[in-house]
Design a protein around this motif. Structure first.
Motif, PDB file in Angstrom:
ATOM      1  N   MET A   1      13.014  -9.447  -7.045  1.00  0.00           N
ATOM      2  CA  MET A   1      11.875 -10.274  -7.453  1.00  0.00           C
ATOM      3  C   MET A   1      12.363 -11.673  -7.786  1.00  0.00           C
ATOM      4  O   MET A   1      13.452 -11.859  -8.301  1.00  0.00           O
ATOM      5  CB  MET A   1      11.210  -9.643  -8.689  1.00  0.00           C
ATOM      6  CG  MET A   1       9.947 -10.344  -9.110  1.00  0.00           C
ATOM      7  SD  MET A   1       8.628 -10.155  -7.894  1.00  0.00           S
ATOM      8  CE  MET A   1       7.558 -11.467  -8.386  1.00  0.00           C
ATOM      9  N   SER A  31      12.341   0.353 -10.758  1.00  0.00           N
ATOM     10  CA  SER A  31      12.893  -0.722  -9.943  1.00  0.00           C
ATOM     11  C   SER A  31      11.785  -1.669  -9.498  1.00  0.00           C
ATOM     12  O   SER A  31      10.788  -1.236  -8.908  1.00  0.00           O
ATOM     13  CB  SER A  31      13.597  -0.139  -8.714  1.00  0.00           C
ATOM     14  OG  SER A  31      13.854  -1.141  -7.752  1.00  0.00           O
ATOM     15  N   ALA A  32      11.958  -2.961  -9.773  1.00  0.00           N
ATOM     16  CA  ALA A  32      10.967  -3.954  -9.353  1.00  0.00           C
ATOM     17  C   ALA A  32      10.845  -3.979  -7.833  1.00  0.00           C
ATOM     18  O   ALA A  32       9.741  -4.102  -7.286  1.00  0.00           O
ATOM     19  CB  ALA A  32      11.355  -5.333  -9.881  1.00  0.00           C
ATOM     20  N   ASP A  33      11.979  -3.841  -7.144  1.00  0.00           N
ATOM     21  CA  ASP A  33      11.945  -3.857  -5.688  1.00  0.00           C
ATOM     22  C   ASP A  33      11.218  -2.632  -5.139  1.00  0.00           C
ATOM     23  O   ASP A  33      10.494  -2.723  -4.143  1.00  0.00           O
ATOM     24  CB  ASP A  33      13.370  -3.912  -5.128  1.00  0.00           C
ATOM     25  CG  ASP A  33      14.058  -5.225  -5.457  1.00  0.00           C
ATOM     26  OD1 ASP A  33      13.368  -6.192  -5.813  1.00  0.00           O
ATOM     27  OD2 ASP A  33      15.305  -5.274  -5.364  1.00  0.00           O
ATOM     28  N   ILE A  35       8.794  -1.086  -6.628  1.00  0.00           N
ATOM     29  CA  ILE A  35       7.369  -1.328  -6.859  1.00  0.00           C
ATOM     30  C   ILE A  35       6.816  -2.242  -5.772  1.00  0.00           C
ATOM     31  O   ILE A  35       5.710  -2.039  -5.268  1.00  0.00           O
ATOM     32  CB  ILE A  35       7.154  -1.943  -8.256  1.00  0.00           C
ATOM     33  CG1 ILE A  35       7.551  -0.937  -9.340  1.00  0.00           C
ATOM     34  CG2 ILE A  35       5.697  -2.371  -8.446  1.00  0.00           C
ATOM     35  CD1 ILE A  35       7.551  -1.511 -10.739  1.00  0.00           C
ATOM     36  N   SER A  36       7.603  -3.259  -5.377  1.00  0.00           N
ATOM     37  CA  SER A  36       7.177  -4.153  -4.296  1.00  0.00           C
ATOM     38  C   SER A  36       6.965  -3.374  -3.004  1.00  0.00           C
ATOM     39  O   SER A  36       5.978  -3.580  -2.284  1.00  0.00           O
ATOM     40  CB  SER A  36       8.225  -5.244  -4.074  1.00  0.00           C
ATOM     41  OG  SER A  36       8.359  -6.070  -5.209  1.00  0.00           O
ATOM     42  N   ALA A  77       0.610  -3.615  -7.774  1.00  0.00           N
ATOM     43  CA  ALA A  77       2.061  -3.535  -7.582  1.00  0.00           C
ATOM     44  C   ALA A  77       2.664  -4.932  -7.480  1.00  0.00           C
ATOM     45  O   ALA A  77       3.744  -5.195  -8.029  1.00  0.00           O
ATOM     46  CB  ALA A  77       2.376  -2.729  -6.327  1.00  0.00           C
ATOM     47  N   ASN A  78       1.971  -5.849  -6.785  1.00  0.00           N
ATOM     48  CA  ASN A  78       2.452  -7.223  -6.666  1.00  0.00           C
ATOM     49  C   ASN A  78       2.587  -7.892  -8.022  1.00  0.00           C
ATOM     50  O   ASN A  78       3.464  -8.751  -8.216  1.00  0.00           O
ATOM     51  CB  ASN A  78       1.489  -8.050  -5.810  1.00  0.00           C
ATOM     52  CG  ASN A  78       1.529  -7.682  -4.340  1.00  0.00           C
ATOM     53  OD1 ASN A  78       0.675  -8.071  -3.575  1.00  0.00           O
ATOM     54  ND2 ASN A  78       2.525  -6.896  -3.924  1.00  0.00           N
ATOM     55  N   ASP A  81       5.588  -5.799 -10.253  1.00  0.00           N
ATOM     56  CA  ASP A  81       6.993  -5.921  -9.883  1.00  0.00           C
ATOM     57  C   ASP A  81       7.665  -7.085 -10.614  1.00  0.00           C
ATOM     58  O   ASP A  81       8.782  -6.967 -11.116  1.00  0.00           O
ATOM     59  CB  ASP A  81       7.175  -6.026  -8.365  1.00  0.00           C
ATOM     60  CG  ASP A  81       6.463  -7.220  -7.741  1.00  0.00           C
ATOM     61  OD1 ASP A  81       5.818  -7.997  -8.468  1.00  0.00           O
ATOM     62  OD2 ASP A  81       6.536  -7.355  -6.501  1.00  0.00           O
ATOM     63  N   ALA A  85      10.576  -6.854 -13.428  1.00  0.00           N
ATOM     64  CA  ALA A  85      11.830  -7.579 -13.214  1.00  0.00           C
ATOM     65  C   ALA A  85      12.180  -8.432 -14.432  1.00  0.00           C
ATOM     66  O   ALA A  85      13.321  -8.441 -14.896  1.00  0.00           O
ATOM     67  CB  ALA A  85      11.720  -8.453 -11.968  1.00  0.00           C
ATOM     68  N   ASN A  99       9.633  -9.878  -2.650  1.00  0.00           N
ATOM     69  CA  ASN A  99       8.388 -10.487  -3.107  1.00  0.00           C
ATOM     70  C   ASN A  99       7.559 -11.001  -1.935  1.00  0.00           C
ATOM     71  O   ASN A  99       6.339 -10.810  -1.891  1.00  0.00           O
ATOM     72  CB  ASN A  99       8.701 -11.636  -4.067  1.00  0.00           C
ATOM     73  CG  ASN A  99       7.460 -12.208  -4.716  1.00  0.00           C
ATOM     74  OD1 ASN A  99       6.569 -11.476  -5.119  1.00  0.00           O
ATOM     75  ND2 ASN A  99       7.395 -13.525  -4.801  1.00  0.00           N
TER      76      ASN A  99
END
Length: 212
Positions: A1, A31-33, A35-36, A77-78, A81, A85, A99
Motif C-alpha cells: 500500500m 495483510s494490506a496487500d 485485502i487489496s 477493501a480499497n 487496505d 497498512a 493499490n
C-alpha cells in the motif's frame, strides 16, 4: 500500500465502524496487500455478474443486486487496505502496485461488464479506457512531481457509485423502467471521465510549468 500521505480522501475512513473494522484486522495481522487482492477479486466477480445478465432472464435481478454488493465490497477493501497498512506501520512505496493495479482491473471489469449487460460492449470498453485515463494522468503527474490529483467529476468513487446505483435500479425496478439506463450511465461515465482526465492533466501542467 502507498504511503498514507498519498491516499484518496475518503470521509468514511473517519466513521467509528470503519475504524473498528480496520482495528480488528490490524489486531489479527491482516495483510494490506491481501485485502487489496481480495478487493480485486470482488471487482472481477462484479464484472462477471454483470456480464452474465443477458444470459439470465428470470434471475437477472439477482445478478444486478449481486454486482452492486460486490462493487461496494471492492470499495470497502480499497479503503481498508490503506488503513490496515498505516495501522500496522507497513505502508511502503512497493505497496503502490497493490493499490493501483487491482483498481484498474476492478474498474475495467465493472465497466466492461456493465457494457455487456447493457448490450453495448464497445461502449463499456470505451468507458473503461476513459476511466483508466483518469488514473494514468494522475500517476504520470505524480511521477513528474505534481501532487496526486483525485478530483472528479468522475473519479473512481463517483464511477462506482453510479454503477452501483444503476445495478440497484435495474435489479429492483420493473424491466421497462430499467431499459436504457445502463447505456445512459456508460455515456455519462465516458464523457465525465474524459473531462476528469483533462482537468487532472491541466492541473499537473499548471503545477509543473513554473518549475520548467
Amino acid at each position: 500500500m502507498a504511503e498514507s500521505g498519498d491516499r484518496r480522501p475518503i470521509a468514511a475512513r473517519e466513521l467509528g465502524i470503519t475504524r473498528k473494522l480496520a482495528g480488528w484486522l490490524v489486531a489479527r495481522g491482516a495483510s494490506a496487500d491481501a485485502i487489496s487482492l481480495a478487493g480485486m477479486v470482488a471487482g472481477l466477480l462484479a464484472g462477471l455478474a454483470l456480464a452474465l445478465v443477458p444470459e439470465w432472464h428470470d434471475g437477472r435481478w439477482l445478478l444486478w443486486l449481486l454486482a452492486a454488493l460486490l462493487i461496494q465490497l471492492r470499495l470497502l477493501a480499497n479503503m481498508l487496505d490503506g488503513m490496515v497498512a498505516v495501522g500496522r506501520g507497513i505502508a511502503s512505496p512497493a505497496g503502490e502496485l497493490f493499490n493501483e493495479v487491482p483498481d484498474r482491473v476492478s474498474d475495467t471489469a465493472a465497466l466492461v461488464g456493465l457494457g455487456i449487460a447493457a448490450g453495448a460492449p464497445v461502449l463499456g470498453w470505451a468507458a473503461a479506457l476513459a476511466a483508466m485515463a483518469t488514473a494514468y494522468v494522475r500517476t504520470v503527474g505524480r511521477a513528474a512531481g505534481a501532487p496526486s490529483d483525485f478530483r472528479g467529476p468522475m473519479a473512481k468513487p463517483h464511477r462506482m457509485a453510479l454503477v452501483t446505483v444503476v445495478a440497484l435500479w435495474c435489479g429492483l425496478a420493473p424491466a421497462s423502467w430499467a431499459a436504457g439506463v445502463p447505456v445512459v450511465a456508460l455515456w455519462i461515465i465516458l464523457a465525465l471521465s474524459l473531462l476528469t482526465a483533462w482537468r487532472r492533466l491541466h492541473g499537473a501542467y499548471r503545477f509543473l510549468r513554473p518549475r520548467a
